[in-house]
Design a protein around this motif. Structure first.
Motif, PDB file in Angstrom:
ATOM      1  N   SER A   2       8.876  -2.625  -6.489  1.00  0.00           N
ATOM      2  CA  SER A   2       9.823  -3.125  -5.490  1.00  0.00           C
ATOM      3  C   SER A   2      10.806  -2.048  -5.071  1.00  0.00           C
ATOM      4  N   ARG A   3      11.141  -2.073  -3.758  1.00  0.00           N
ATOM      5  CA  ARG A   3      12.158  -1.211  -3.164  1.00  0.00           C
ATOM      6  C   ARG A   3      11.840   0.293  -3.278  1.00  0.00           C
ATOM      7  N   LEU A   4      10.592   0.640  -3.551  1.00  0.00           N
ATOM      8  CA  LEU A   4      10.210   2.054  -3.623  1.00  0.00           C
ATOM      9  C   LEU A   4       9.750   2.549  -2.261  1.00  0.00           C
ATOM     10  N   ASP A   5       9.912   3.854  -2.030  1.00  0.00           N
ATOM     11  CA  ASP A   5       9.438   4.475  -0.795  1.00  0.00           C
ATOM     12  C   ASP A   5       7.977   4.861  -0.995  1.00  0.00           C
ATOM     13  N   LEU A   6       7.084   4.054  -0.440  1.00  0.00           N
ATOM     14  CA  LEU A   6       5.644   4.244  -0.633  1.00  0.00           C
ATOM     15  C   LEU A   6       4.957   4.622   0.675  1.00  0.00           C
ATOM     16  N   ARG A   7       5.686   5.234   1.575  1.00  0.00           N
ATOM     17  CA  ARG A   7       5.127   5.578   2.886  1.00  0.00           C
ATOM     18  C   ARG A   7       3.916   6.504   2.767  1.00  0.00           C
ATOM     19  N   TYR A   8       2.873   6.157   3.523  1.00  0.00           N
ATOM     20  CA  TYR A   8       1.676   6.984   3.700  1.00  0.00           C
ATOM     21  C   TYR A   8       0.899   7.235   2.397  1.00  0.00           C
ATOM     22  N   ILE A   9       1.158   6.479   1.368  1.00  0.00           N
ATOM     23  CA  ILE A   9       0.402   6.643   0.116  1.00  0.00           C
ATOM     24  C   ILE A   9      -0.971   5.975   0.266  1.00  0.00           C
ATOM     25  N   ASN A  10      -1.984   6.609  -0.295  1.00  0.00           N
ATOM     26  CA  ASN A  10      -3.346   6.095  -0.209  1.00  0.00           C
ATOM     27  C   ASN A  10      -3.616   5.157  -1.391  1.00  0.00           C
ATOM     28  N   PHE A  11      -3.569   3.828  -1.119  1.00  0.00           N
ATOM     29  CA  PHE A  11      -3.853   2.808  -2.138  1.00  0.00           C
ATOM     30  C   PHE A  11      -5.238   2.203  -1.940  1.00  0.00           C
ATOM     31  N   LYS A  12      -6.106   2.910  -1.276  1.00  0.00           N
ATOM     32  CA  LYS A  12      -7.430   2.354  -0.965  1.00  0.00           C
ATOM     33  C   LYS A  12      -8.150   1.917  -2.248  1.00  0.00           C
ATOM     34  N   MET A  13      -8.624   0.665  -2.256  1.00  0.00           N
ATOM     35  CA  MET A  13      -9.372   0.061  -3.365  1.00  0.00           C
ATOM     36  C   MET A  13      -8.567  -0.004  -4.666  1.00  0.00           C
ATOM     37  N   ALA A  14      -7.245   0.126  -4.572  1.00  0.00           N
ATOM     38  CA  ALA A  14      -6.402   0.020  -5.769  1.00  0.00           C
ATOM     39  C   ALA A  14      -6.252  -1.442  -6.172  1.00  0.00           C
TER      40      ALA A  14
END
Length: 332
Positions: free
Chosen positions: A237-249
Motif C-alpha cells: 500500500s501507498r508505494l510508488d510502483l510506477r512502470y514496474i513489470n508485474f506480468k504473471m506475478a
C-alpha cells in the motif's frame, strides 16, 4: 633434490617416497631402510637397469631388487616358470605412467585410466601408447591442461570406484571435469550430489520490507522486473510502483490501496481478492488479469495525456464486485 617413489621389485603396492641424495649406493641404502630389504639394483618402469644416479628424474617410479647374483638371475631366466614371472613384472611396470595435470603430477597405471570407464575420453587417450607424440613435459609426464584439484577425485574414483571429495573442493567443479572426460557413471553420481547440496527453492511470498529494499536498490532509470514473483498477501500500500513489470506475478490478496501503479504491467497477473482501493491505475496494462473478488473502489483510471488503462480479458467478477467501474470509465 629429486623425489622418487620406490617399490619392491615385482610389486606395485606399499611404495615409499624417498629423496635422492648423493650416489646410487646412497639411494640403495635408503631403499633398504624404507622397504625393509637388502636393496641391490634399481630399475625404471620399463625394466631397464639404472646404473647411474644422474639417470634418475624427479618423480620417477623406481623398482628395487633384493640382493641376487647374476648367475641366480640367469638361472631364473632359464626356468620357464621364473622367466614368465620376470616377463609379467616387466609388462606390469610398463603400465605405469605419470600425468601432469595443470602443473601437478599424478602417478597411476594405464589400466586404471582405461578399465573402469572404457568409453571415456581418458580411456581413449591412454588405450594406445603412442597417441600423445611430444605432448609431455621435460620429465616425460603426459600434459593435461585441466584443474588438478578437480581431477584428483576422478582419478581416485577410477582407482577404487568410490566418489570421495575432500573438504573445500566444489563438487560442481568435479562434475564439469567428469563431463569433460566423459566419465558418465561418475557424472550421474555428482549430479545427484550437487542437486542435494543446493538449498531448496524458496517459493515463500515477498514481504513489504524485502520489496522496499529492491525498490531502493533500483535506480529510477532501470526497469524493475517482477514478473512471476510471489506477492501473496503482501502489504504494498501507498508505494510508488510506477512502470514496474508485474506480468504473471501472484498478487492474490495483496494490499495495493493508494499505490501508484501508473504505467505498470499487470498482464496475466493474479489480483484475485486484492485491494486496490484508491490506487492510481493510469495507463496500467491489465490484459487477461485475474481480478476475481478484487476491490477497485475509487481507483484513478483517468490520464490527462489521454493514455487509457487496458483491462481487456479481465475476470468479469471484478466488474460485478465494484460498481465504481461504470461504462463511462475510460477503459479499453
Amino acid at each position: 633434490m629429486k623425489r622418487v617413489t620406490l617399490f619392491v621389485n615385482g610389486t606395485s603396492v606399499y611404495g615409499k617416497v624417498a629423496a635422492v641424495h648423493g650416489s646410487l649406493d646412497d639411494l640403495l641404502s635408503v631403499a633398504s631402510s624404507k622397504l625393509g630389504i637388502r636393496a641391490s639394483s634399481v630399475y625404471n618402469g620399463n625394466g631397464g637397469l639404472i646404473d647411474d644416479v644422474t639417470l634418475i628424474r624427479d618423480d620417477d617410479v623406481l623398482y628395487i631388487s633384493e640382493e641376487e647374483s647374476c648367475d641366480d638371475l640367469q638361472d631364473d631366466l632359464r626356468d620357464p616358470e621364473k622367466a614368465q614371472t620376470h616377463t609379467d613384472w616387466l609388462t606390469l611396470n610398463v603400465d605405469w605412467l605419470t600425468l601432469n595435470v595443470g602443473g601437478r603430477c599424478f602417478t597411476t597405471t594405464r589400466s586404471t585410466l582405461v578399465s573402469k570407464e572404457p568409453e571415456s575420453m581418458l580411456a581413449h587417450m591412454f588405450r594406445e601408447k603412442d597417441v600423445w607424440g611430444n605432448k609431455r613435459d621435460p620429465q616425460g609426464a603426459y600434459l593435461i591442461d585441466r584443474s588438478p584439484d578437480y581431477f584428483e577425485p576422478i582419478l581416485n574414483y577410477l582407482r577404487h570406484g568410490q566418489l570421495i571429495i575432500n573438504e573445500g573442493i566444489n563438487p560442481l567443479g568435479v562434475l564439469e571435469e567428469a563431463r569433460f572426460f566423459g566419465i558418465e557413471q561418475l557424472a550421474e553420481q555428482l549430479e545427484t550430489l550437487v542437486k542435494s547440496s543446493q538449498p531448496p527453492d524458496d517459493h515463500s511470498p515477498l514481504t513489504r520490507k524485502e520489496f522496499v529494499r529492491f525498490l531502493l536498490a533500483t535506480t529510477t532509470k532501470s526497469e524493475l522486473r517482477c514478473q512471476g514473483l510471489n506477492f501473496t498477501g503482501a502489504d504494498l500500500s501507498r508505494l510508488d510502483l510506477r512502470y514496474i513489470n508485474f506480468k504473471m506475478a501472484n498478487l492474490r490478496g495483496a494490499n495495493l490501496t493508494h499505490a501508484n501503479l501508473s504505467g505498470a504491467n499487470l498482464e496475466r497477473a493474479d489480483l484475485s481478492m486484492a485491494s486496490l482501493d484508491g490506487a492510481n491505475l493510469q495507463g496500467v496494462k491489465m490484459l487477461c488479469t485475474n481480478a476475481e473478488g478484487a476491490s477497485l473502489r475509487s481507483c484513478n483510471f483517468e490520464d490527462p495525456a489521454g493514455v487509457k488503462a487496458n483491462l481487456e480479458g479481465e475476470e468479469e467478477e471484478a466488474n460485478h464486485t465494484h460498481p465504481s467501474l461504470t461504462p463511462d470509465s475510460p477503459l479499453t
